[in-house]
Design a protein around this motif. Structure first.
Motif, PDB file in Angstrom:
ATOM      1  N   ARG A 204      14.836 -44.302  -1.380  1.00 56.54           N
ATOM      2  CA  ARG A 204      15.818 -45.101  -1.042  1.00 56.54           C
ATOM      3  C   ARG A 204      15.253 -46.594  -1.401  1.00 56.54           C
ATOM      4  N   VAL A 205      14.008 -46.926  -1.665  1.00 56.20           N
ATOM      5  CA  VAL A 205      13.625 -48.138  -2.086  1.00 56.20           C
ATOM      6  C   VAL A 205      13.425 -48.248  -3.416  1.00 56.20           C
ATOM      7  N   ASP A 206      13.917 -49.138  -3.978  1.00 54.04           N
ATOM      8  CA  ASP A 206      13.707 -49.117  -5.573  1.00 54.04           C
ATOM      9  C   ASP A 206      12.280 -49.267  -6.060  1.00 54.04           C
ATOM     10  N   CYS A 207      11.541 -50.168  -5.421  1.00 53.78           N
ATOM     11  CA  CYS A 207      10.213 -50.186  -6.019  1.00 53.78           C
ATOM     12  C   CYS A 207       9.434 -48.595  -5.879  1.00 53.78           C
ATOM     13  N   HIS A 208       9.547 -47.909  -4.851  1.00 51.99           N
ATOM     14  CA  HIS A 208       9.106 -46.756  -4.716  1.00 51.99           C
ATOM     15  C   HIS A 208       9.671 -45.754  -5.681  1.00 51.99           C
ATOM     16  N   ARG A 209      11.150 -45.804  -5.942  1.00 52.45           N
ATOM     17  CA  ARG A 209      11.662 -44.831  -6.741  1.00 52.45           C
ATOM     18  C   ARG A 209      11.194 -45.185  -8.251  1.00 52.45           C
ATOM     19  N   PHE A 210      10.896 -46.377  -8.374  1.00 46.46           N
ATOM     20  CA  PHE A 210      10.463 -46.894  -9.830  1.00 46.46           C
ATOM     21  C   PHE A 210       8.915 -46.290 -10.028  1.00 46.46           C
ATOM     22  N   GLN A 211       8.134 -46.106  -9.097  1.00 45.84           N
ATOM     23  CA  GLN A 211       6.994 -45.429  -9.115  1.00 45.84           C
ATOM     24  C   GLN A 211       6.945 -43.945  -9.204  1.00 45.84           C
ATOM     25  N   SER A 212       7.841 -43.423  -8.654  1.00 44.45           N
ATOM     26  CA  SER A 212       8.365 -41.913  -8.696  1.00 44.45           C
ATOM     27  C   SER A 212       8.489 -41.491  -9.956  1.00 44.45           C
ATOM     28  N   LEU A 213       9.610 -42.399 -10.451  1.00 46.74           N
ATOM     29  CA  LEU A 213      10.071 -41.988 -11.849  1.00 46.74           C
ATOM     30  C   LEU A 213       9.052 -42.368 -13.117  1.00 46.74           C
ATOM     31  N   THR A 214       8.126 -43.346 -12.720  1.00 46.38           N
ATOM     32  CA  THR A 214       7.000 -43.570 -13.750  1.00 46.38           C
ATOM     33  C   THR A 214       6.224 -42.253 -13.735  1.00 46.38           C
ATOM     34  N   ALA A 215       5.776 -41.920 -12.607  1.00 51.22           N
ATOM     35  CA  ALA A 215       4.749 -40.739 -12.542  1.00 51.22           C
ATOM     36  C   ALA A 215       5.492 -39.400 -13.149  1.00 51.22           C
ATOM     37  N   GLN A 216       6.660 -39.451 -12.795  1.00 54.35           N
ATOM     38  CA  GLN A 216       7.219 -37.992 -13.541  1.00 54.35           C
ATOM     39  C   GLN A 216       7.263 -38.028 -14.662  1.00 54.35           C
ATOM     40  N   ALA A 217       7.714 -39.406 -15.545  1.00 49.95           N
ATOM     41  CA  ALA A 217       7.921 -39.395 -16.817  1.00 49.95           C
ATOM     42  C   ALA A 217       6.413 -39.368 -17.688  1.00 49.95           C
ATOM     43  N   ARG A 218       5.344 -39.801 -17.096  1.00 45.00           N
ATOM     44  CA  ARG A 218       3.982 -39.835 -17.527  1.00 45.00           C
ATOM     45  C   ARG A 218       3.629 -38.238 -17.525  1.00 45.00           C
ATOM     46  N   SER A 219       3.842 -37.508 -16.646  1.00 45.86           N
ATOM     47  CA  SER A 219       3.650 -36.018 -16.471  1.00 45.86           C
ATOM     48  C   SER A 219       4.468 -35.225 -17.643  1.00 45.86           C
ATOM     49  N   LEU A 220       5.542 -35.555 -17.932  1.00 42.84           N
ATOM     50  CA  LEU A 220       6.546 -35.102 -18.833  1.00 42.84           C
ATOM     51  C   LEU A 220       6.184 -35.452 -20.185  1.00 42.84           C
ATOM     52  N   SER A 221       5.792 -36.743 -20.469  1.00 43.61           N
ATOM     53  CA  SER A 221       5.256 -37.351 -21.704  1.00 43.61           C
ATOM     54  C   SER A 221       3.885 -36.811 -22.180  1.00 43.61           C
ATOM     55  N   ASP A 222       3.018 -36.429 -21.081  1.00 47.71           N
ATOM     56  CA  ASP A 222       1.586 -35.693 -21.375  1.00 47.71           C
ATOM     57  C   ASP A 222       1.786 -34.463 -21.864  1.00 47.71           C
ATOM     58  N   GLY A 223       2.900 -33.687 -21.593  1.00 45.92           N
ATOM     59  CA  GLY A 223       3.193 -32.351 -21.749  1.00 45.92           C
ATOM     60  C   GLY A 223       4.076 -32.328 -22.832  1.00 45.92           C
ATOM     61  N   GLY A 224       4.416 -33.178 -23.471  1.00 46.98           N
ATOM     62  CA  GLY A 224       5.235 -33.297 -24.834  1.00 46.98           C
ATOM     63  C   GLY A 224       6.676 -33.443 -24.739  1.00 46.98           C
ATOM     64  N   ASN A 225       6.995 -33.770 -23.765  1.00 49.16           N
ATOM     65  CA  ASN A 225       8.650 -33.858 -23.443  1.00 49.16           C
ATOM     66  C   ASN A 225       8.890 -35.176 -23.626  1.00 49.16           C
ATOM     67  N   ASP A 226       8.927 -35.888 -24.631  1.00 52.85           N
ATOM     68  CA  ASP A 226       9.284 -37.170 -24.615  1.00 52.85           C
ATOM     69  C   ASP A 226      10.671 -37.527 -24.367  1.00 52.85           C
ATOM     70  N   THR A 227      11.608 -36.767 -24.710  1.00 50.28           N
ATOM     71  CA  THR A 227      12.912 -37.052 -24.546  1.00 50.28           C
ATOM     72  C   THR A 227      13.261 -37.105 -23.213  1.00 50.28           C
ATOM     73  N   GLU A 228      12.860 -36.334 -22.335  1.00 51.64           N
ATOM     74  CA  GLU A 228      13.234 -36.234 -20.854  1.00 51.64           C
ATOM     75  C   GLU A 228      12.273 -37.277 -20.384  1.00 51.64           C
ATOM     76  N   ALA A 229      11.054 -37.590 -20.945  1.00 56.33           N
ATOM     77  CA  ALA A 229      10.386 -38.945 -20.248  1.00 56.33           C
ATOM     78  C   ALA A 229      11.024 -39.993 -20.572  1.00 56.33           C
ATOM     79  N   LEU A 230      11.492 -40.403 -21.832  1.00 58.35           N
ATOM     80  CA  LEU A 230      12.219 -41.870 -22.260  1.00 58.35           C
ATOM     81  C   LEU A 230      13.442 -41.805 -21.385  1.00 58.35           C
ATOM     82  N   ARG A 231      14.173 -40.596 -21.101  1.00 60.15           N
ATOM     83  CA  ARG A 231      15.318 -40.714 -19.960  1.00 60.15           C
ATOM     84  C   ARG A 231      14.908 -41.227 -18.857  1.00 60.15           C
ATOM     85  N   LEU A 232      13.813 -40.948 -18.192  1.00 55.26           N
ATOM     86  CA  LEU A 232      13.443 -40.974 -16.709  1.00 55.26           C
ATOM     87  C   LEU A 232      12.980 -42.781 -16.902  1.00 55.26           C
ATOM     88  N   LEU A 233      12.157 -43.065 -17.895  1.00 61.02           N
ATOM     89  CA  LEU A 233      11.558 -44.305 -18.023  1.00 61.02           C
ATOM     90  C   LEU A 233      12.844 -45.275 -18.204  1.00 61.02           C
TER      91      LEU A 233
END
Length: 225
Positions: free
Chosen positions: A99-128
């Motif tokens: 509910r706090v934008d700075c914490h949501r930002f960190q959560s989205l970044t962490a999810q995107a990093r995991s997806l990108s490392d796993g080869g799913n750049d399309t979903e990672a870019l959407r989250l970023l």
């Protein structure tokens, strides 16, 4: 999201169909001080220091309680309910960190990093892209004091990994035209950053633009850190 607390820009409450900029700088500073440590108790002494540095008013506790009452009322008005809890010499903002934008930002970044490392750049870019949309300007914009200035710097630094994850994914997908202006601006902010300069060179070569040479020159002539 039906309501949220914003600190990535001017501090605001958003909900019930409108944005509440709060009534005073001290209210905004208190909300930011609690939201930064969302879900964790913050002592009265810590809050007093965050609001007034080393020069509190004669009765800081009374002033603090008055600001708390105003924030509680504003939270109820946006449909958040009773979220600000007082216990022995502490206050806790009890809500989901997303509910706090700075914490949501960190959560989205962490999810995107995991997806990108796993080869799913399309979903990672959407989250970023979703993460970047949370930024509305300088964090805690306009708020005075040592704590606000310190947190501004921390939050600004945390944006860089998100930008680097995105640029790496964009390079892998050949999106050179989109990257050159972004990386040029980023290198202007960080003229000695070899990683940013290298990515600008790669994007410029891929686009057939002269920016790669510009990046090399800027990095070569920049003063050492």
């Amino acid at each position: 999201m039906e309501w949220e607390i914003r600190v990535l820009g001017p501090v605001q409450l958003r909900g019930a169909g409108h944005v509440d900029a709060l009534g005073s700088a001290k209210e905004r500073l208190l909300l930011a001080a609690l939201a930064y440590n969302v879900g964790r108790p913050v002592s009265l002494d810590t809050l007093v220091h965050r609001l007034w540095d080393d020069a509190p008013p004669g009765r800081p506790g009374a002033s603090l309680h008055a600001y708390v009452a105003r924030i509680r009322r504003r939270l109820r008005l946006i449909g958040a309910g009773e979220r600000l809890v007082q216990q022995a010499h502490t206050y806790t903002l009890e809500l989901d960190a997303d509910r706090v934008d700075c914490h949501r930002f960190q959560s989205l970044t962490a999810q995107a990093r995991s997806l990108s490392d796993g080869g799913n750049d399309t979903e990672a870019l959407r989250l970023l892209a979703e993460a970047e949309e949370l930024w509305r300007g300088e964090p805690l914009a306009g708020l005075p004091g040592q704590w606000a200035e310190h947190i501004r710097g921390l939050l600004t630094e945390r944006r860089l990994p998100t930008q680097l994850i995105r640029t790496a994914a964009e390079l892998r997908n050949g999106h050179f035209a989109d990257l050159v202006p972004d990386l040029t601006a980023l290198l202007a902010e960080r003229p000695t950053d070899e990683l940013v300069a290298g990515r600008l060179m790669t994007a410029s070569y891929g686009l057939g633009a002269p920016g790669g040479r510009t990046a090399r020159l800027r990095l070569r002539t920049a003063p050492s850190a």
